[in-house]
Design an enzyme around this catalytic site. Structure first.
Site, PDB file in Angstrom:
ATOM      1  N   GLU A  46      -1.761  -3.450  -2.442  1.00 55.40           N
ATOM      2  CA  GLU A  46      -3.406  -3.337  -2.504  1.00 55.40           C
ATOM      3  C   GLU A  46      -3.923  -4.172  -3.680  1.00 55.40           C
ATOM      4  OE1 GLU A  46      -3.990   0.976  -2.472  1.00 55.40           O
ATOM      5  OE2 GLU A  46      -3.236   0.810  -0.134  1.00 55.40           O
ATOM      6  N   GLU A  51       3.057  -5.073   7.253  1.00 56.77           N
ATOM      7  CA  GLU A  51       3.596  -5.985   8.370  1.00 56.77           C
ATOM      8  C   GLU A  51       3.174  -7.587   7.873  1.00 56.77           C
ATOM      9  OE1 GLU A  51       1.520  -3.424   8.634  1.00 56.77           O
ATOM     10  OE2 GLU A  51       1.562  -2.380  10.438  1.00 56.77           O
TER      11      GLU A  51
END
Ligand SMILES: O=c1ccn([C@H]2C[C@H](O)[C@@H](CO)O2)c(=O)[nH]1
Ligand SMILES: [Zn+2]
Length: 152
Positions: free
Chosen positions: A54, A65
């Site tokens: 993040e 992913e």
């Protein structure tokens, strides 16, 4: 070796799920507090994993992913035979739209994708969602479309 009903063996499926569960532990997730792990299987049996990373500028966040795919591709691996994804939620979560398109770039439409709950019982096969690239992204746009003859 036991074999599942599709192209991914049970052994590889289990290895991949465990790698995704481990990768989740390396998430950088101070904002959402939500951890996701992903693991890709290569044709030679290697596993490349990733976690969500993040950013204080929230839109800069990279999903697990895409982390796994970018790690692999940037190290020279561009073909994959399966993907597993897991999170902190005890029901399978599914890749977001951006990740589906990103997966579509590098993986065949029939490639198996395993979505696993956080409390997956190793070896059980229970509560897994087993889908494919085209299952998650039907009627998709991909690299081959840019190679097609164009007419005005
Ligand atoms: O399939 C998904 C869904 C969400 N996230 C991440 C992005 C963000 O860090 C957090 C909450 O959306 O979970 C992933 O990594 N993969
Ligand atoms: Zn995503």
């Amino acid at each position: 070796m036991s074999v599942s009903t599709w192209s991914l063996s049970v052994d590889d499926r289990e290895r991949l799920i465990q790698a995704a569960l481990s990768a989740k532990g390396r998430a950088y997730n101070p904002y959402s507090k939500f951890r996701v792990g992903a693991a890709l299987l290569t044709p030679d049996g290697q596993i490349i994993s990733g976690a969500n990373v993040e950013n204080a500028s929230y839109g800069g966040t990279i999903c697990a992913e895409r982390t796994a795919l970018v790690k692999a591709v940037s190290e020279g691996t561009k073909t994959f035979v399966a993907l597993a994804v897991t999170s902190d939620v005890d029901s399978p979560i599914s890749p977001c739209g951006i990740c589906r398109q990103f997966i579509r770039e590098f993986c065949t439409l029939k490639m198996p994708i395993i979505l696993a709950p956080s409390l997956y019982v190793a070896g059980s096969g229970e509560r897994l969602i087993e889908t494919t690239v085209e299952g998650l992204l039907p009627h998709s746009f991909g690299p081959e479309h840019l190679e097609m003859p164009r007419k005005p």
